[in-house]
Design a protein around this motif. Structure first.
Motif, PDB file in Angstrom:
ATOM      1  N   LEU A 191     -11.004  10.926   0.870  1.00 42.48           N
ATOM      2  CA  LEU A 191      -9.699  11.499   0.572  1.00 42.48           C
ATOM      3  C   LEU A 191      -8.857  11.689   1.838  1.00 42.48           C
ATOM      4  N   GLY A 192      -9.492  12.046   2.938  1.00 39.20           N
ATOM      5  CA  GLY A 192      -8.758  12.197   4.197  1.00 39.20           C
ATOM      6  C   GLY A 192      -8.166  10.885   4.667  1.00 39.20           C
ATOM      7  N   HIS A 193      -8.904   9.802   4.489  1.00 42.15           N
ATOM      8  CA  HIS A 193      -8.406   8.497   4.889  1.00 42.15           C
ATOM      9  C   HIS A 193      -7.292   8.017   3.954  1.00 42.15           C
ATOM     10  N   LEU A 194      -7.354   8.433   2.685  1.00 45.65           N
ATOM     11  CA  LEU A 194      -6.280   8.088   1.758  1.00 45.65           C
ATOM     12  C   LEU A 194      -4.957   8.730   2.180  1.00 45.65           C
ATOM     13  N   THR A 195      -5.005   9.965   2.678  1.00 41.99           N
ATOM     14  CA  THR A 195      -3.775  10.625   3.122  1.00 41.99           C
ATOM     15  C   THR A 195      -3.193   9.941   4.345  1.00 41.99           C
ATOM     16  N   LEU A 196      -4.047   9.256   5.114  1.00 43.40           N
ATOM     17  CA  LEU A 196      -3.582   8.502   6.278  1.00 43.40           C
ATOM     18  C   LEU A 196      -3.192   7.075   5.915  1.00 43.40           C
ATOM     19  N   ARG A 197      -3.309   6.738   4.640  1.00 43.23           N
ATOM     20  CA  ARG A 197      -2.992   5.409   4.115  1.00 43.23           C
ATOM     21  C   ARG A 197      -3.874   4.324   4.727  1.00 43.23           C
ATOM     22  N   ARG A 198      -5.126   4.661   4.889  1.00 45.66           N
ATOM     23  CA  ARG A 198      -6.135   3.700   5.335  1.00 45.66           C
ATOM     24  C   ARG A 198      -7.033   3.405   4.141  1.00 45.66           C
ATOM     25  N   TRP A 199      -6.568   2.534   3.271  1.00 47.24           N
ATOM     26  CA  TRP A 199      -7.209   2.294   1.994  1.00 47.24           C
ATOM     27  C   TRP A 199      -8.622   1.740   2.158  1.00 47.24           C
ATOM     28  N   GLY A 200      -8.792   0.782   3.043  1.00 48.27           N
ATOM     29  CA  GLY A 200     -10.108   0.177   3.240  1.00 48.27           C
ATOM     30  C   GLY A 200     -11.135   1.168   3.765  1.00 48.27           C
ATOM     31  N   ARG A 201     -10.727   1.961   4.735  1.00 37.24           N
ATOM     32  CA  ARG A 201     -11.640   2.974   5.274  1.00 37.24           C
ATOM     33  C   ARG A 201     -11.981   4.023   4.239  1.00 37.24           C
ATOM     34  N   ALA A 202     -10.999   4.395   3.442  1.00 36.72           N
ATOM     35  CA  ALA A 202     -11.249   5.395   2.398  1.00 36.72           C
ATOM     36  C   ALA A 202     -12.292   4.880   1.414  1.00 36.72           C
TER      37      ALA A 202
END
Length: 175
Positions: free
Chosen positions: A20-31
């Motif tokens: 979820l933290g990576h989604l807020t950073l718009r890093r879809w692949g990492r999320a």
């Protein structure tokens, strides 16, 4: 100011739900990668250690079930959660630094254009005019100076590189 809290928010959200933290950073692949790693690792550990998965209704039953889990299962999952939060924080900090570097580069290009047009701080009102904090410094003895977006030191605006850190200046590619 808002950018300073974004990495911390991403880390806290990564602790709440994997990815979820990576989604807020718009890093879809990492999320997706972190979510699948933590959930998949948890499922694999539960299956490996033959931990029974029961549906609990009350909070007390959930607490008892969590306390009964073996350390060999909970510790790796907790470490993965922590690593996910640290990664989200570091990615957030890198995004903020990149945004600040892009802003500094745009400012340096704007200053370069202003010094090329003769609209520097030295031309705006004589010797008694106050120079703004980010203005191009025009001296009688030398050329205009701009702030390097990489190291922050004043450098000659006529050069295509910073003579302090030897990094190319933003307008070096365009000429």
């Amino acid at each position: 100011m808002r950018d300073q809290f974004r990495p911390l928010l991403a880390a806290l959200l990564a602790l709440a739900l994997p990815g979820l933290g990576h989604l807020t950073l718009r890093r879809w692949g990492r999320a997706l990668l972190w979510h699948l790693t933590i959930v998949g690792g948890g499922v694999a550990l539960f299956a490996l250690y033959d931990v029974p998965v029961e549906s609990t209704v009350s909070v007390a039953e959930a607490a008892e079930t969590a306390a009964a889990l073996p350390t060999d299962v909970t510790l790796p999952i907790a470490v993965l959660y922590a690593l996910s939060a640290v990664d989200a924080y570091l990615v957030g900090r890198a995004d903020v630094a990149e945004r600040q570097r892009a802003d500094a580069t745009a400012e340096a290009i704007r200053r370069r254009a202003a010094s090329d047009d003769g609209e520097g701080a030295g031309d705006l009102g004589g010797a008694n005019a106050p120079a703004s904090a980010g203005a191009v410094a025009e001296t009688a003895a030398g050329p205009a100076e701009v702030e390097c977006p990489h190291c922050g030191k004043e450098t000659d605006a006529d050069l295509d590189f910073c003579h302090w850190c030897t990094e190319p200046l933003p307008w070096a590619d365009g000429e």
